[in-house]
Design a protein around this motif. Structure first.
Motif, PDB file in Angstrom:
ATOM      1  N   PHE A 176       0.852  -1.178   0.000  1.00 42.85           N
ATOM      2  CA  PHE A 176       0.000   0.000   0.000  1.00 42.85           C
ATOM      3  C   PHE A 176       0.892   1.234   0.000  1.00 42.85           C
ATOM      4  CE2 PHE A 176      -2.053   3.264   2.744  1.00 42.85           C
ATOM      5  CZ  PHE A 176      -3.133   3.561   1.933  1.00 42.85           C
ATOM      6  N   ARG A 177       0.677   2.116  -0.949  1.00 42.42           N
ATOM      7  CA  ARG A 177       1.452   3.353  -1.038  1.00 42.42           C
ATOM      8  C   ARG A 177       0.516   4.547  -0.884  1.00 42.42           C
ATOM      9  NH1 ARG A 177       3.821  -0.305  -4.353  1.00 42.42           N
ATOM     10  NH2 ARG A 177       6.114  -0.461  -4.269  1.00 42.42           N
ATOM     11  N   GLN A 178       0.921   5.476  -0.066  1.00 44.89           N
ATOM     12  CA  GLN A 178       0.072   6.639   0.199  1.00 44.89           C
ATOM     13  C   GLN A 178       0.942   7.856   0.495  1.00 44.89           C
ATOM     14  OE1 GLN A 178      -2.173   6.878   3.962  1.00 44.89           O
ATOM     15  NE2 GLN A 178      -4.022   7.155   2.738  1.00 44.89           N
ATOM     16  N   GLN A 179       0.499   9.005   0.039  1.00 41.58           N
ATOM     17  CA  GLN A 179       1.242  10.242   0.325  1.00 41.58           C
ATOM     18  C   GLN A 179       1.076  10.621   1.788  1.00 41.58           C
ATOM     19  OE1 GLN A 179       0.634  13.751  -2.056  1.00 41.58           O
ATOM     20  NE2 GLN A 179       2.399  13.217  -3.314  1.00 41.58           N
ATOM     21  N   ARG A 180       2.194  10.976   2.406  1.00 42.11           N
ATOM     22  CA  ARG A 180       2.190  11.459   3.786  1.00 42.11           C
ATOM     23  C   ARG A 180       3.026  12.723   3.862  1.00 42.11           C
ATOM     24  NH1 ARG A 180       0.541   7.416   7.609  1.00 42.11           N
ATOM     25  NH2 ARG A 180      -0.888   6.059   6.429  1.00 42.11           N
ATOM     26  N   VAL A 181       2.817  13.489   4.918  1.00 43.64           N
ATOM     27  CA  VAL A 181       3.547  14.739   5.120  1.00 43.64           C
ATOM     28  C   VAL A 181       4.761  14.464   5.994  1.00 43.64           C
ATOM     29  CG1 VAL A 181       3.440  17.098   5.998  1.00 43.64           C
ATOM     30  CG2 VAL A 181       1.435  16.080   4.900  1.00 43.64           C
ATOM     31  N   GLY A 182       5.946  14.853   5.508  1.00 44.70           N
ATOM     32  CA  GLY A 182       7.179  14.582   6.227  1.00 44.70           C
ATOM     33  C   GLY A 182       7.852  15.827   6.749  1.00 44.70           C
ATOM     34  N   LEU A 183       9.173  15.796   6.799  1.00 44.45           N
ATOM     35  CA  LEU A 183       9.976  16.884   7.350  1.00 44.45           C
ATOM     36  C   LEU A 183       9.723  18.192   6.607  1.00 44.45           C
ATOM     37  CD1 LEU A 183      12.272  17.578   9.383  1.00 44.45           C
ATOM     38  CD2 LEU A 183      13.890  17.004   7.565  1.00 44.45           C
ATOM     39  N   TYR A 184       9.499  19.267   7.360  1.00 45.37           N
ATOM     40  CA  TYR A 184       9.249  20.615   6.827  1.00 45.37           C
ATOM     41  C   TYR A 184       8.029  20.659   5.903  1.00 45.37           C
ATOM     42  CZ  TYR A 184      14.059  21.116   8.448  1.00 45.37           C
ATOM     43  OH  TYR A 184      15.211  21.100   9.207  1.00 45.37           O
ATOM     44  N   GLY A 185       7.078  19.738   6.125  1.00 42.25           N
ATOM     45  CA  GLY A 185       5.836  19.747   5.355  1.00 42.25           C
ATOM     46  C   GLY A 185       5.951  19.171   3.957  1.00 42.25           C
ATOM     47  N   GLN A 186       7.080  18.528   3.631  1.00 40.51           N
ATOM     48  CA  GLN A 186       7.260  17.939   2.304  1.00 40.51           C
ATOM     49  C   GLN A 186       6.565  16.573   2.231  1.00 40.51           C
ATOM     50  OE1 GLN A 186       8.865  19.603  -0.276  1.00 40.51           O
ATOM     51  NE2 GLN A 186       8.842  21.277   1.229  1.00 40.51           N
ATOM     52  N   ASN A 187       5.872  16.321   1.122  1.00 36.15           N
ATOM     53  CA  ASN A 187       5.170  15.051   0.952  1.00 36.15           C
ATOM     54  C   ASN A 187       6.119  13.954   0.460  1.00 36.15           C
ATOM     55  OD1 ASN A 187       2.896  16.443   1.666  1.00 36.15           O
ATOM     56  ND2 ASN A 187       1.952  16.410  -0.354  1.00 36.15           N
ATOM     57  N   PHE A 188       5.817  12.727   0.843  1.00 36.04           N
ATOM     58  CA  PHE A 188       6.551  11.560   0.349  1.00 36.04           C
ATOM     59  C   PHE A 188       5.587  10.377   0.294  1.00 36.04           C
ATOM     60  CE2 PHE A 188       6.686  11.110   4.912  1.00 36.04           C
ATOM     61  CZ  PHE A 188       6.652   9.747   5.148  1.00 36.04           C
ATOM     62  N   ASN A 189       5.961   9.326  -0.404  1.00 38.09           N
ATOM     63  CA  ASN A 189       5.131   8.128  -0.529  1.00 38.09           C
ATOM     64  C   ASN A 189       5.538   7.100   0.519  1.00 38.09           C
ATOM     65  OD1 ASN A 189       3.436   8.824  -2.746  1.00 38.09           O
ATOM     66  ND2 ASN A 189       5.178   8.565  -4.122  1.00 38.09           N
ATOM     67  N   GLY A 195      10.153   9.240  15.656  1.00 40.34           N
ATOM     68  CA  GLY A 195       9.647  10.564  15.307  1.00 40.34           C
ATOM     69  C   GLY A 195       8.128  10.551  15.312  1.00 40.34           C
ATOM     70  N   PRO A 196       7.488  11.689  15.123  1.00 40.19           N
ATOM     71  CA  PRO A 196       6.019  11.730  15.042  1.00 40.19           C
ATOM     72  C   PRO A 196       5.521  10.920  13.845  1.00 40.19           C
ATOM     73  CG  PRO A 196       6.943  13.924  15.316  1.00 40.19           C
ATOM     74  CD  PRO A 196       8.092  13.024  15.013  1.00 40.19           C
ATOM     75  N   ARG A 197       4.394  10.266  13.993  1.00 36.65           N
ATOM     76  CA  ARG A 197       3.844   9.494  12.886  1.00 36.65           C
ATOM     77  C   ARG A 197       3.399  10.438  11.762  1.00 36.65           C
ATOM     78  NH1 ARG A 197       4.956   5.169  11.156  1.00 36.65           N
ATOM     79  NH2 ARG A 197       2.894   4.728  10.291  1.00 36.65           N
ATOM     80  N   PRO A 198       3.755  10.128  10.501  1.00 39.24           N
ATOM     81  CA  PRO A 198       3.345  10.992   9.387  1.00 39.24           C
ATOM     82  C   PRO A 198       1.869  10.809   9.059  1.00 39.24           C
ATOM     83  CG  PRO A 198       4.513   9.067   8.550  1.00 39.24           C
ATOM     84  CD  PRO A 198       4.573   8.980  10.047  1.00 39.24           C
ATOM     85  N   GLU A 199       1.176  11.910   8.817  1.00 40.71           N
ATOM     86  CA  GLU A 199      -0.247  11.871   8.478  1.00 40.71           C
ATOM     87  C   GLU A 199      -0.442  12.196   6.999  1.00 40.71           C
ATOM     88  OE1 GLU A 199      -2.581  10.784  10.185  1.00 40.71           O
ATOM     89  OE2 GLU A 199      -2.083  10.982  12.306  1.00 40.71           O
ATOM     90  N   VAL A 200      -1.637  11.875   6.495  1.00 44.64           N
ATOM     91  CA  VAL A 200      -1.960  12.171   5.099  1.00 44.64           C
ATOM     92  C   VAL A 200      -2.203  13.673   4.961  1.00 44.64           C
ATOM     93  CG1 VAL A 200      -2.935   9.873   4.714  1.00 44.64           C
ATOM     94  CG2 VAL A 200      -4.413  11.725   5.458  1.00 44.64           C
ATOM     95  N   PRO A 201      -1.913  14.261   3.790  1.00 45.49           N
ATOM     96  CA  PRO A 201      -2.046  15.716   3.606  1.00 45.49           C
ATOM     97  C   PRO A 201      -3.432  16.250   3.955  1.00 45.49           C
ATOM     98  CG  PRO A 201      -0.835  14.763   1.772  1.00 45.49           C
ATOM     99  CD  PRO A 201      -1.334  13.609   2.597  1.00 45.49           C
ATOM    100  N   GLN A 202      -4.474  15.483   3.652  1.00 46.76           N
ATOM    101  CA  GLN A 202      -5.831  15.961   3.936  1.00 46.76           C
ATOM    102  C   GLN A 202      -6.039  16.147   5.431  1.00 46.76           C
ATOM    103  OE1 GLN A 202      -9.008  13.499   2.306  1.00 46.76           O
ATOM    104  NE2 GLN A 202     -10.442  14.202   3.876  1.00 46.76           N
ATOM    105  N   PHE A 203      -5.581  15.177   6.232  1.00 45.72           N
ATOM    106  CA  PHE A 203      -5.706  15.293   7.683  1.00 45.72           C
ATOM    107  C   PHE A 203      -4.870  16.450   8.215  1.00 45.72           C
ATOM    108  CE2 PHE A 203      -6.740  10.496   8.337  1.00 45.72           C
ATOM    109  CZ  PHE A 203      -8.040  10.739   7.904  1.00 45.72           C
ATOM    110  N   VAL A 204      -3.666  16.610   7.664  1.00 45.29           N
ATOM    111  CA  VAL A 204      -2.768  17.659   8.137  1.00 45.29           C
ATOM    112  C   VAL A 204      -3.381  19.034   7.904  1.00 45.29           C
ATOM    113  CG1 VAL A 204      -0.539  18.785   7.724  1.00 45.29           C
ATOM    114  CG2 VAL A 204      -0.672  16.300   7.915  1.00 45.29           C
ATOM    115  N   SER A 205      -3.986  19.244   6.737  1.00 41.17           N
ATOM    116  CA  SER A 205      -4.612  20.542   6.434  1.00 41.17           C
ATOM    117  C   SER A 205      -5.718  20.848   7.431  1.00 41.17           C
ATOM    118  CB  SER A 205      -5.175  20.532   5.010  1.00 41.17           C
ATOM    119  OG  SER A 205      -4.144  20.346   4.063  1.00 41.17           O
ATOM    120  N   ASN A 206      -6.534  19.842   7.736  1.00 37.36           N
ATOM    121  CA  ASN A 206      -7.626  20.044   8.693  1.00 37.36           C
ATOM    122  C   ASN A 206      -7.109  20.287  10.097  1.00 37.36           C
ATOM    123  OD1 ASN A 206      -9.461  19.624   6.609  1.00 37.36           O
ATOM    124  ND2 ASN A 206      -9.683  17.437   7.035  1.00 37.36           N
ATOM    125  N   LEU A 207      -6.107  19.491  10.504  1.00 37.23           N
ATOM    126  CA  LEU A 207      -5.604  19.601  11.874  1.00 37.23           C
ATOM    127  C   LEU A 207      -4.840  20.899  12.094  1.00 37.23           C
ATOM    128  CD1 LEU A 207      -4.444  15.893  12.371  1.00 37.23           C
ATOM    129  CD2 LEU A 207      -6.373  17.031  13.492  1.00 37.23           C
TER     130      LEU A 207
END
Length: 461
Positions: free
Chosen positions: A309-322, A378-390
């Motif tokens: 399963f591959r999914q985009q998550r938000v990483g260091l300094y807000g950069q996305n990765f798979n 480190g903190p668990r990476p979240e999906v961009p949609q959740f990060v925007s809302n949070l």
């Protein structure tokens, strides 16, 4: 509490840990003496085998830390501690047997492991039976005086009522005539000499828990108290130290700016962390590749769709990765967009439920660690949609992205699985504590404690 590499550890835990280490060395020595007498062999001098004794004691000690032997429940419940001790000793004996097999020693034989296990179990249980009530006594509790009688003072009171807390509140002082939440608070006007009052009570720390401190701080009194050797602490710093998290209810930017943390020395720590990540992820991928491949095949056989399963998550300094994981849900699980995982989630497959419980689905993330997108801790990476809302709902949420995301973290070992905005808020408090106080020592504590989370999966979904 004692501050060790920017992380606070209770005095009782330090004392018990050091005593346990000494008893573990004693158990190893007794086992060797017994085995030597059985086979009619001269046991030799202690100086010839002290390194083996220290090494074996260290392995058992680390296993005890890993399974939560020094957690608050273990310090209060002999039954709870006994169960953890048996698991720790079993894991350590297996590890020692492997070490002895690889590195044959003249002073440490597998034949002594059985005796070591018996002596260790006996000494650890006897130790806790003797110290159980003593460690919970006032001898190891700091005497605290609280300036304030409102909601913050009430929070300190509730925290102090917990059996595992390391302090006892000896007095509350009402600094104003406003509404009191703590009814027994003494009016400031009733105390003529605050310095002498603190001295008479044997106070070791004063906590400023006033709602409004402007023009209300008794600066002259606090200065006199400070010069007498009594520690003066503000509410946010006190809560951070006692709970291991940053309190969002009272957090403000100025406290983050002026409080200790986010040190420049982490440049060297980050370099060491990256070296560890590369070496550990390479070894882990090498040894777990057969496990990953077997369960990838099982995932394919259990349900239609790709094994990974591959999914985009938000990483260091807000950069996305798979992010890469073993697939544990149906392929149409997020057809309506990203969703929080729920208890007994119907989207989870049969094999997916198992690999989530034992955390096997996380193993492919070691590839993300090797590539530098993540770290082990480190903190668990979240999906961009959740990060925007949070980020729009939770203040300071973006600050958690100032450190690289991880497979495990301070929030993961201290808070059950989160599946709501409120859960994310609680976990953010732990993530901010980690980002603020990160050291390799804290990483080591988290990695060891992750074993406990794997063995006793609380809230895995």
């Amino acid at each position: 509490m004692i501050r060790l590499f920017k992380h606070y550890i209770p005095h009782a835990v330090i004392l018990l840990g050091l005593l346990d280490f000494a008893l573990l060395m004693l158990a190893g020595e007794l086992a060797w003496q017994l085995r030597a007498s059985q086979i009619g062999m001269d046991p030799g001098s202690l100086t010839e085998r002290w390194q083996s004794l220290v090494g074996s004691a260290l392995v058992v000690w680390l296993a005890m830390i890993s399974v939560g032997v020094y957690g608050p429940n273990a310090l209060r419940s002999l039954r709870y501690a006994g169960a953890r001790l048996l698991v720790a000793i079993s894991l350590a004996i297996l590890a020692l047997a492997m070490v002895e097999f690889v590195l044959a020693s003249q002073t440490f034989w597998r034949s002594t492991l059985f005796y070591t296990m018996i002596f260790t179990a006996g000494l650890m249980v006897a130790d806790r039976m003797f110290l159980n009530s003593f460690l919970g006594s006032s001898a190891f509790r700091r005497r605290v005086m609280v300036l304030g009688s409102g909601d913050r003072a009430q929070r300190v009171r509730k925290l102090g009522e917990k059996p595992e807390c390391g302090f006892a509140v000896v007095a509350y002082l009402a600094m104003s005539d406003g509404d009191r939440v703590v009814e027994e608070a003494i009016p400031r006007s009733a105390i003529h000499d605050l310095g002498r009052f603190v001295e008479n009570l044997g106070v070791s720390e004063v906590v400023l828990a006033m709602q409004e401190r402007r023009n209300a701080l008794p600066l002259k009194d606090l200065l006199r108290i400070k010069t007498k050797g009594v520690h003066v602490n503000d509410f946010s710093s006190f809560m951070e130290r006692e709970t291991g998290r940053v309190d969002l209810d009272t957090l403000n930017p100025s406290w983050l700016i002026f409080s200790d943390g986010f040190s420049s020395g982490r440049m060297f720590s980050s370099a060491a962390k990256r070296v560890f990540d590369v070496l550990a992820s390479s070894l882990l991928l090498f040894f777990t590749l057969p496990v990953i491949l077997v369960f990838a095949l099982l995932v394919k056989l259990d349900s239609k769709g790709p094994a990974f399963f591959r999914q985009q998550r938000v990483g260091l300094y807000g950069q996305n990765f798979n992010l890469v994981k073993l697939r544990s849900m149906r392929t149409d699980a997020e057809k309506d967009g990203a969703q929080w995982a729920a208890e007994n989630d119907p989207r989870v497959t049969r094999i997916g439920r198992f690999i989530r419980k034992v955390r096997i689905d996380e193993l492919p993330q070691t590839w993300n660690v090797l590539m530098g997108h993540m770290s082990f801790v480190g903190p668990r990476p979240e999906v961009p949609q959740f990060v925007s809302n949070l980020e729009s709902e939770l203040q300071f949420y973006a600050e958690r992205h100032m450190v690289k995301p991880g497979i495990t973290g301070w929030a993961q070992i201290n808070y059950p699985y989160g599946a709501s905005t409120e859960d994310s808020r609680k976990k953010l408090e732990f993530d901010l504590y980690y980002a603020k106080n990160y050291t390799p020592f804290l990483d080591l504590v988290i990695l060891l404690q992750t074993v406990r989370v794997i063995l006793w999966p609380e809230g895995a979904r």
